[in-house]
Write a protein that holds these residues in place. Sequence first.
Motif, mmCIF file in Angstrom:
data_model
loop_
_atom_site.group_PDB
_atom_site.id
_atom_site.type_symbol
_atom_site.label_atom_id
_atom_site.label_comp_id
_atom_site.label_asym_id
_atom_site.label_seq_id
_atom_site.Cartn_x
_atom_site.Cartn_y
_atom_site.Cartn_z
ATOM 1 N N ALA A 17 99.941 66.677 7.504
ATOM 2 C CA ALA A 17 99.544 67.878 6.892
ATOM 3 C C ALA A 17 100.806 68.548 6.708
ATOM 4 O O ALA A 17 101.776 68.234 7.149
ATOM 5 C CB ALA A 17 98.799 68.711 8.080
ATOM 6 N N CYS A 18 100.598 69.421 5.759
ATOM 7 C CA CYS A 18 101.728 70.262 4.900
ATOM 8 C C CYS A 18 101.267 71.637 4.662
ATOM 9 O O CYS A 18 99.976 71.872 4.546
ATOM 10 C CB CYS A 18 102.468 69.514 4.148
ATOM 11 S SG CYS A 18 101.462 69.253 2.513
ATOM 12 N N ASP A 19 101.913 72.413 4.296
ATOM 13 C CA ASP A 19 101.880 73.766 3.562
ATOM 14 C C ASP A 19 102.325 73.479 2.173
ATOM 15 O O ASP A 19 102.438 72.415 1.748
ATOM 16 C CB ASP A 19 102.111 74.970 4.101
ATOM 17 C CG ASP A 19 103.873 75.152 4.145
ATOM 18 O OD1 ASP A 19 104.500 74.220 3.520
ATOM 19 O OD2 ASP A 19 104.141 76.196 4.459
ATOM 20 N N HIS A 20 102.214 74.532 1.291
ATOM 21 C CA HIS A 20 102.489 74.326 -0.162
ATOM 22 C C HIS A 20 104.043 73.851 -0.492
ATOM 23 O O HIS A 20 104.215 73.061 -1.060
ATOM 24 C CB HIS A 20 102.220 75.744 -0.947
ATOM 25 C CG HIS A 20 103.041 76.904 -0.400
ATOM 26 N ND1 HIS A 20 102.767 77.560 0.816
ATOM 27 C CD2 HIS A 20 104.156 77.573 -0.463
ATOM 28 C CE1 HIS A 20 103.258 78.426 1.123
ATOM 29 N NE2 HIS A 20 104.189 78.400 0.364
ATOM 30 N N ASP A 73 103.461 63.792 0.221
ATOM 31 C CA ASP A 73 103.144 62.771 -0.691
ATOM 32 C C ASP A 73 103.921 61.610 -0.517
ATOM 33 O O ASP A 73 103.433 60.308 -0.639
ATOM 34 C CB ASP A 73 102.882 63.299 -2.024
ATOM 35 C CG ASP A 73 101.540 64.243 -2.262
ATOM 36 O OD1 ASP A 73 100.690 64.316 -1.429
ATOM 37 O OD2 ASP A 73 101.733 64.927 -3.138
ATOM 38 N N ILE A 74 105.230 61.632 -0.421
ATOM 39 C CA ILE A 74 106.042 60.638 -0.530
ATOM 40 C C ILE A 74 106.033 60.077 0.866
ATOM 41 O O ILE A 74 106.073 58.752 1.107
ATOM 42 C CB ILE A 74 107.916 61.034 -0.458
ATOM 43 C CG1 ILE A 74 107.874 61.594 -1.914
ATOM 44 C CG2 ILE A 74 108.824 60.222 -0.148
ATOM 45 C CD1 ILE A 74 108.996 62.540 -2.277
ATOM 46 N N THR A 102 97.821 70.595 2.862
ATOM 47 C CA THR A 102 97.302 71.086 1.656
ATOM 48 C C THR A 102 97.318 70.121 0.544
ATOM 49 O O THR A 102 97.949 69.069 0.712
ATOM 50 C CB THR A 102 97.695 72.318 1.329
ATOM 51 O OG1 THR A 102 97.033 72.958 0.181
ATOM 52 C CG2 THR A 102 99.182 72.201 1.044
ATOM 53 N N HIS A 103 96.600 70.353 -0.606
ATOM 54 C CA HIS A 103 96.498 69.244 -1.646
ATOM 55 C C HIS A 103 97.103 70.021 -2.826
ATOM 56 O O HIS A 103 97.015 69.551 -3.969
ATOM 57 C CB HIS A 103 95.188 68.690 -1.803
ATOM 58 C CG HIS A 103 94.667 67.977 -0.470
ATOM 59 N ND1 HIS A 103 95.344 66.715 -0.310
ATOM 60 C CD2 HIS A 103 93.970 68.394 0.294
ATOM 61 C CE1 HIS A 103 94.738 66.290 1.115
ATOM 62 N NE2 HIS A 103 94.030 67.380 1.458
ATOM 63 N N CYS A 121 99.673 78.926 0.859
ATOM 64 C CA CYS A 121 98.801 78.897 1.747
ATOM 65 C C CYS A 121 99.194 79.092 3.188
ATOM 66 O O CYS A 121 100.606 79.278 3.213
ATOM 67 C CB CYS A 121 98.058 77.474 1.895
ATOM 68 S SG CYS A 121 99.249 76.100 2.133
ATOM 69 N N ASP A 122 98.394 79.316 4.184
ATOM 70 C CA ASP A 122 98.935 79.511 5.428
ATOM 71 C C ASP A 122 99.016 78.343 6.317
ATOM 72 O O ASP A 122 98.181 77.588 6.541
ATOM 73 C CB ASP A 122 97.993 80.328 6.178
ATOM 74 C CG ASP A 122 98.093 81.851 5.333
ATOM 75 O OD1 ASP A 122 98.735 82.328 4.881
ATOM 76 O OD2 ASP A 122 96.801 82.407 5.354
ATOM 77 N N TYR A 123 100.392 78.148 6.888
ATOM 78 C CA TYR A 123 100.656 76.669 7.508
ATOM 79 C C TYR A 123 99.845 76.632 8.808
ATOM 80 O O TYR A 123 99.293 75.531 9.145
ATOM 81 C CB TYR A 123 102.182 76.445 7.927
ATOM 82 C CG TYR A 123 102.869 77.678 8.811
ATOM 83 C CD1 TYR A 123 102.636 77.563 10.139
ATOM 84 C CD2 TYR A 123 103.238 78.591 7.962
ATOM 85 C CE1 TYR A 123 103.129 78.541 11.011
ATOM 86 C CE2 TYR A 123 103.883 79.671 9.119
ATOM 87 C CZ TYR A 123 103.634 79.501 10.359
ATOM 88 O OH TYR A 123 104.298 80.728 11.204
#
Length: 148
Positions: free
Chosen positions: A7-10, A17-18, A35-36, A41-43
């Motif tokens: 999972a990640c934020d922006h 993805d890597i 996020t995608h 966004c809020d982490y």
Amino acid sequence: MSTIHLACDHAGLDLKDILKHALEERGFSVTDHGTHTRESCDYPQFAHALCHAVEAEADGRGILICGTGIGMSMAANRHAGIRAALCTTELHARLTRRHNNANVLCLGARITGVELALAIMAAFLDTDFEGGRHQRRLDQLTIQPAKG
């Protein structure tokens, strides 16, 4: 092989993805909790989603990524069953697995380059918990209710 939760934020999207691709190449099943998009966004919401999934598995493991890794690690460590570690070196990753049995790796996409992040992730995934005296210390991390 086991499932790794991501999972990640922006700020962490490109690195996530890597890492996802590298995990799949190594044969791991990956569950991507977002996020995608690069939209701000809020982490915490992504950290909490990943932590709930990791806690639901006997040997669950996850990787959280934000700009510095600090926010994600703070949010993750609010969960009783999570031992999240912000790692900036391979040695951090090896020792947090050996001595702390960390189940969530936190990375800072704005702090750690791609090649180093891949090496940190590999060290985290390839290192086992030593147990022994370290288990005694982990047992002490459980907060007991105040008496009186």
